[in-house]
Design a protein around this motif. Sequence first.
Motif, short mmCIF file in Angstrom:
data_model
loop_
_atom_site.label_atom_id
_atom_site.label_comp_id
_atom_site.label_asym_id
_atom_site.label_seq_id
_atom_site.Cartn_x
_atom_site.Cartn_y
_atom_site.Cartn_z
N LEU A 41 0.83 -1.21 0.00
CA LEU A 41 0.00 0.00 0.00
C LEU A 41 0.87 1.26 0.00
O LEU A 41 0.59 2.21 -0.74
CB LEU A 41 -0.93 0.02 1.22
CG LEU A 41 -2.16 -0.88 1.16
CD1 LEU A 41 -2.86 -0.90 2.52
CD2 LEU A 41 -3.13 -0.42 0.08
N SER A 42 1.91 1.26 0.83
CA SER A 42 2.79 2.44 0.90
C SER A 42 3.45 2.69 -0.45
O SER A 42 3.54 3.85 -0.91
CB SER A 42 3.88 2.24 1.95
OG SER A 42 3.30 2.15 3.21
N ASN A 90 0.71 3.95 -2.85
CA ASN A 90 0.19 5.28 -2.53
C ASN A 90 1.21 6.38 -2.75
O ASN A 90 0.86 7.53 -3.00
CB ASN A 90 -0.35 5.30 -1.10
CG ASN A 90 -1.65 4.52 -0.99
OD1 ASN A 90 -2.29 4.22 -1.99
ND2 ASN A 90 -2.03 4.17 0.23
N ARG A 104 0.64 7.70 -6.11
CA ARG A 104 -0.73 8.08 -6.46
C ARG A 104 -1.11 9.44 -5.88
O ARG A 104 -0.72 9.77 -4.76
CB ARG A 104 -1.72 7.04 -5.92
CG ARG A 104 -1.61 5.68 -6.59
CD ARG A 104 -2.37 4.63 -5.80
NE ARG A 104 -2.35 3.33 -6.45
CZ ARG A 104 -3.42 2.74 -6.96
NH1 ARG A 104 -4.60 3.32 -6.88
NH2 ARG A 104 -3.32 1.57 -7.53
N ALA A 105 -1.94 10.18 -6.62
CA ALA A 105 -2.56 11.39 -6.07
C ALA A 105 -3.54 10.96 -4.98
O ALA A 105 -4.00 9.81 -4.97
CB ALA A 105 -3.28 12.14 -7.18
N PRO A 106 -3.86 11.87 -4.05
CA PRO A 106 -4.73 11.48 -2.93
C PRO A 106 -6.01 10.76 -3.37
O PRO A 106 -6.40 9.76 -2.76
CB PRO A 106 -5.04 12.81 -2.25
CG PRO A 106 -3.82 13.64 -2.49
CD PRO A 106 -3.35 13.25 -3.87
N ALA A 107 -6.65 11.24 -4.43
CA ALA A 107 -7.94 10.66 -4.83
C ALA A 107 -7.81 9.23 -5.32
O ALA A 107 -8.81 8.52 -5.43
CB ALA A 107 -8.59 11.53 -5.89
N ARG A 133 -5.58 7.03 -3.87
CA ARG A 133 -4.91 6.20 -2.85
C ARG A 133 -5.83 5.10 -2.34
O ARG A 133 -7.05 5.21 -2.36
CB ARG A 133 -4.44 7.07 -1.69
CG ARG A 133 -3.21 7.85 -2.08
CD ARG A 133 -2.65 8.72 -0.97
NE ARG A 133 -1.74 9.68 -1.58
CZ ARG A 133 -1.42 10.85 -1.07
NH1 ARG A 133 -1.92 11.22 0.09
NH2 ARG A 133 -0.59 11.65 -1.71
N LEU A 138 -6.69 2.10 0.79
CA LEU A 138 -6.61 1.82 2.23
C LEU A 138 -6.68 0.31 2.46
O LEU A 138 -7.22 -0.44 1.64
CB LEU A 138 -7.76 2.50 2.96
CG LEU A 138 -7.76 4.03 2.99
CD1 LEU A 138 -9.02 4.56 3.65
CD2 LEU A 138 -6.53 4.56 3.72
N MET A 191 -12.17 0.42 -4.02
CA MET A 191 -11.83 1.54 -3.13
C MET A 191 -12.72 2.75 -3.45
O MET A 191 -13.24 3.42 -2.54
CB MET A 191 -10.35 1.90 -3.32
CG MET A 191 -9.89 3.07 -2.48
SD MET A 191 -9.84 2.72 -0.71
CE MET A 191 -9.82 4.40 -0.07
N THR A 218 -16.19 2.17 -2.14
CA THR A 218 -16.25 2.25 -0.68
C THR A 218 -16.21 3.70 -0.21
O THR A 218 -16.96 4.10 0.68
CB THR A 218 -15.07 1.47 -0.04
OG1 THR A 218 -15.04 0.17 -0.60
CG2 THR A 218 -15.22 1.37 1.46
N ARG A 219 -15.36 4.48 -0.85
CA ARG A 219 -15.24 5.89 -0.46
C ARG A 219 -16.55 6.64 -0.73
O ARG A 219 -17.02 7.42 0.09
CB ARG A 219 -14.10 6.54 -1.26
CG ARG A 219 -13.20 7.40 -0.42
CD ARG A 219 -11.86 7.70 -1.03
NE ARG A 219 -11.85 8.11 -2.41
CZ ARG A 219 -12.22 9.31 -2.86
NH1 ARG A 219 -12.66 10.23 -2.03
NH2 ARG A 219 -12.14 9.58 -4.14
N VAL A 234 -19.15 5.51 1.92
CA VAL A 234 -18.92 6.12 3.23
C VAL A 234 -19.41 7.56 3.24
O VAL A 234 -20.10 8.01 4.15
CB VAL A 234 -17.42 6.06 3.61
CG1 VAL A 234 -17.12 6.96 4.81
CG2 VAL A 234 -17.01 4.63 3.91
N ARG A 235 -19.11 8.28 2.15
CA ARG A 235 -19.51 9.68 2.10
C ARG A 235 -21.03 9.81 2.11
O ARG A 235 -21.60 10.62 2.83
CB ARG A 235 -18.91 10.33 0.84
CG ARG A 235 -18.99 11.83 0.83
CD ARG A 235 -18.10 12.43 -0.25
NE ARG A 235 -18.20 11.69 -1.48
CZ ARG A 235 -17.15 11.30 -2.20
NH1 ARG A 235 -15.94 11.56 -1.77
NH2 ARG A 235 -17.32 10.64 -3.32
N ASP A 261 -8.41 2.23 12.12
CA ASP A 261 -7.18 2.53 12.85
C ASP A 261 -7.43 3.15 14.21
O ASP A 261 -6.51 3.31 15.00
CB ASP A 261 -6.27 3.43 12.00
CG ASP A 261 -6.99 4.65 11.50
OD1 ASP A 261 -8.21 4.74 11.70
OD2 ASP A 261 -6.33 5.53 10.92
#
Lengths: 82, 374
Positions: free
Chosen positions: B191-192, B195, B198-201, B203, B205, B269, B272-273, B276-277, B301
Amino acid sequence: MTKDDLLAIIADELGRIAPEVAFNSVSLDDAIQAAFDIDSMDFLNFIIALHERTGVNVPEADYARMRTIASAHAYLQERLGI
Amino acid sequence: MTDFRMPSLGADMEDGKLVEWLKHPGDALKRGDILAVVETQKGAIEIEVFEDGVLEESLIAPGAVLPVGAVMARIRGSGMSAAAPHPAPSAPVPAAMAPTPPPPAPATSMRTTPAARRLAAERAIDLSKVLGTGPGGSITREDVESLVATTAPAPSSMRQAIAAAMARSKREIPHYYLAHTIDVSAAQTWLSQQNALRAPAERLLLGALQVKATALALREFPDFNGFFDKDAFQPSADIHVGVAIAIRGGGLAAPAIHNAADLTIDDLMAKTRDLVRRVRAGRFRSSEIADPTITVTSLGDRGVESVWGVIYPPQVAIVGFGKAIEKPWIVAGEIKPRPAVTISLAGDHRVSDGHAGALFLQRIGELLSAPAAL
């Protein structure tokens, strides 16, 4: 963009994620995740929103510098050179 | 002409209140369009149409309460049915309890601890009515608790829906529980690396990898995917993973990610994002709430080490993921610090046994340990 503009963006985006928390009731030095009850998905959405609104791409390696409102504000100022 | 009826979104749903029409007479409708928002005991649900047509007339006005099955509108076009096609013949009890909108933020700028704000939101307490006894007059959890004790509000409808589903589960389903702790360093390293590029959008989890690993393992262990209905297990050919999402102000929802095993990790992903929103904003769709074939709950986490889930009837399993914790791990005869995650399973003993459950959990662990293949 001024420092105040930047703080307003941070407040606005945290408000979208956690509308039940009044931004001005949180200390600038409180941990964002605890104060706004934010999990990893919320935090990623916060980072995405900051990227879209400020152009600053915060790498995962710098997430630790986004721990509090004050530290995030300072980090973004540094990246933007303001 | 087809009647569009108040859908059933769970065995315990008796009626629904129209909040708003999102389409108007004369509007063209496409499969998947959201026709209306209906308030149920489970919260505000977006009601979809499942075939193409044209909205001929709407028969009720916002605010009207209609029993399940009552006609809400008429639709011109090919044979159209109301709401989500149901996978189980008798409607399942809600896997998900949709949110009521979060209570408004307090208007004042009084200082309040996070715990106090959370409790106030859960109990719909107006913080401006709470006397603060903390430092500088700040409001503490104890201050809110003392007001809660004197007002004792009725439980919210969402809490009642959760209580009904969970009480039915504990009454009818003979649960068994298993846990398996794995080293997730391979997944975290992958993942690290991903990511960092990758740009934030874009990434990813760990939670997305967990859902995908569970969905892929279900292909090999179909006894954990489906519904127990009418004294028999009906396995599902589709794998729709319900993702438990905590709702701000209390409660939870577990809407489905459809065909999760077939999605790329990026698509999973993104979905899922999006879910959640929308769930946190109090909106999700009738098809998402009605048909998860299993549930995954991840405490994330800020959670704890392990979770012992309660199965959502009529599903037959719930898989839980605790947070990653650094632990001493034996690697090639030496003790090394490794991030470890405990995967748990609550299974339905009417359908499966511990041996199969153990193999299922081990398979999830193997898949998570090879993240590039997910």
